[in-house]
Write a protein that holds these residues in place. Sequence first.
Motif, PDB file in Angstrom:
ATOM      1  N   UNK A 148      46.991 -28.322  87.935  1.00 64.11           N
ATOM      2  CA  UNK A 148      47.124 -27.475  89.077  1.00 64.11           C
ATOM      3  C   UNK A 148      48.565 -28.071  89.774  1.00 64.11           C
ATOM      4  N   UNK A 149      48.674 -29.284  89.562  1.00 59.18           N
ATOM      5  CA  UNK A 149      49.741 -29.950  90.634  1.00 59.18           C
ATOM      6  C   UNK A 149      50.894 -29.225  90.309  1.00 59.18           C
ATOM      7  N   UNK A 150      51.521 -28.950  89.165  1.00 54.41           N
ATOM      8  CA  UNK A 150      52.822 -28.383  88.919  1.00 54.41           C
ATOM      9  C   UNK A 150      52.682 -26.933  89.011  1.00 54.41           C
ATOM     10  N   UNK A 166      56.884 -44.929  79.514  1.00 52.71           N
ATOM     11  CA  UNK A 166      58.176 -45.228  79.604  1.00 52.71           C
ATOM     12  C   UNK A 166      59.135 -44.555  78.613  1.00 52.71           C
ATOM     13  N   UNK A 167      58.654 -44.798  77.390  1.00 56.73           N
ATOM     14  CA  UNK A 167      59.539 -44.211  76.272  1.00 56.73           C
ATOM     15  C   UNK A 167      59.489 -42.768  76.240  1.00 56.73           C
ATOM     16  N   UNK A 168      58.188 -42.265  76.682  1.00 58.79           N
ATOM     17  CA  UNK A 168      58.155 -40.764  76.660  1.00 58.79           C
ATOM     18  C   UNK A 168      59.035 -40.257  77.755  1.00 58.79           C
ATOM     19  N   UNK A 169      59.188 -40.783  78.787  1.00 56.53           N
ATOM     20  CA  UNK A 169      60.018 -40.274  80.087  1.00 56.53           C
ATOM     21  C   UNK A 169      61.708 -40.314  79.521  1.00 56.53           C
ATOM     22  N   UNK A 179      64.282 -36.659  78.548  1.00 57.09           N
ATOM     23  CA  UNK A 179      65.052 -36.238  79.827  1.00 57.09           C
ATOM     24  C   UNK A 179      65.465 -37.341  81.004  1.00 57.09           C
ATOM     25  N   UNK A 180      64.744 -38.680  80.914  1.00 55.92           N
ATOM     26  CA  UNK A 180      65.118 -39.327  81.746  1.00 55.92           C
ATOM     27  C   UNK A 180      65.531 -40.586  81.351  1.00 55.92           C
ATOM     28  N   UNK A 181      66.782 -40.846  80.539  1.00 56.62           N
ATOM     29  CA  UNK A 181      66.964 -41.885  79.837  1.00 56.62           C
ATOM     30  C   UNK A 181      66.958 -43.408  80.391  1.00 56.62           C
ATOM     31  N   UNK A 195      54.613 -33.104  79.203  1.00 63.83           N
ATOM     32  CA  UNK A 195      55.146 -32.372  78.131  1.00 63.83           C
ATOM     33  C   UNK A 195      55.287 -30.812  78.572  1.00 63.83           C
ATOM     34  N   UNK A 196      54.168 -30.324  79.096  1.00 60.57           N
ATOM     35  CA  UNK A 196      54.406 -29.044  79.281  1.00 60.57           C
ATOM     36  C   UNK A 196      55.387 -28.905  80.449  1.00 60.57           C
ATOM     37  N   UNK A 197      55.383 -29.682  81.296  1.00 62.63           N
ATOM     38  CA  UNK A 197      56.417 -29.789  82.708  1.00 62.63           C
ATOM     39  C   UNK A 197      57.945 -29.856  82.043  1.00 62.63           C
ATOM     40  N   UNK A 198      58.215 -30.774  81.099  1.00 62.36           N
ATOM     41  CA  UNK A 198      59.495 -30.883  80.117  1.00 62.36           C
ATOM     42  C   UNK A 198      59.974 -29.473  79.557  1.00 62.36           C
TER      43      UNK A 198
END
Length: 359
Positions: free
Chosen positions: A47-49, A109-112, A116-118, A297-300
């Motif tokens: 619900x947050x996003x 961290x690796x996922x981020x 999109x957030x290198x 992932x859904x947000x990205x």
Amino acid sequence: MPSLTSLTPGPASPGAASPAAPRAGRDPYFDNAKYLAIVLVAMGHAWEPLPGSGRLVETLYTFVYTFHMPVFIMIAGYFSRSFDLRPERVWKLVTSLVVPYAVFEIAYTLFERLTGTPDFPLSPLTPYWLLWFLPALFLWRLTTPIWQTVRWPLALSLVVAAMGAVTSNIGGDLQLQRVLQFLPFYVLGLQLRPAHFDLVRSRAVRIASVPVCLIALAAAYWAVPRSTTSWFFRRYGAEELGSPAWTGAPVTLLLFGCAVVLSACFLAWVPSRRLWMTALGAGTLYGYLLHGFVIKGAIRLDLFEADIVSTPLGRVAVSLAAAAVVTLLCSPPVRRVFRYVVEPRLDWAKKRNPDPAAS
């Protein structure tokens, strides 16, 4: 949300930091409670996003966030009642909480960085989003002997929590604000006995829980435009939320009382018999740690920006999808795949004691 597998009613659960069980064998009631609670956790995170979620969703969000983590924490305390600092208990604490925390801190961290957030930093002392619960439970369990020794443990823990809410300069290391402010629920769990759970499952409590929940929903609907849900995260002091410092103490007591009442209402309706969800309740740690990848992932992928998501039907679909995803992630096949990182067996790294009596 604790290790969630360590909130187990039986000593046979792998990775459990405390094997204490008030009743012989696994009690399906607690596995059912954990499963239903993890579903609420996943739905709340979904619900947050939601863009422009609307007052109704905000009401449900406020209602659920009042008690869903307190329920987990109280059950964690309940099954930590016999925890002590013997070497084998401390070792299980390390393998069931510290190691998964380190693994998933690196994984997220690796996922981020890959999505999109290198330059996303790896900061072990700053837990990633939902990972705060693992170091929190680690610290709470280490303090168990203290709460089992002092005369008024719950009152003392409430004082500690209130001090945390009044103070705004604790810092973000290991999210100590949350550790302090959620502490009373863990201590309350340490004080609970099987008779208390029998009481909340009585017919009288079950009937009374219906109007209580309706009143709570009405109160949440009224409060949505007048307050911030950030209070429920227990992540900030009162001044950081725009209120005078002294308000942290009464708000702490108010939220604690509301959480205990609604937790009792929730537990009153948890089925006591073995059902299809019972086996899933033994894998809530997996659902807790893994569903974050799905939400992020859904947000990205901008899935929450789809037009249908802004409709009432779309919001219902998001809620059901979150419940389905976390159910899948708690299932035995997923647990078999990820067991080596979620519940690692690290006997090779354990120092062998040549004298068994030394334990």
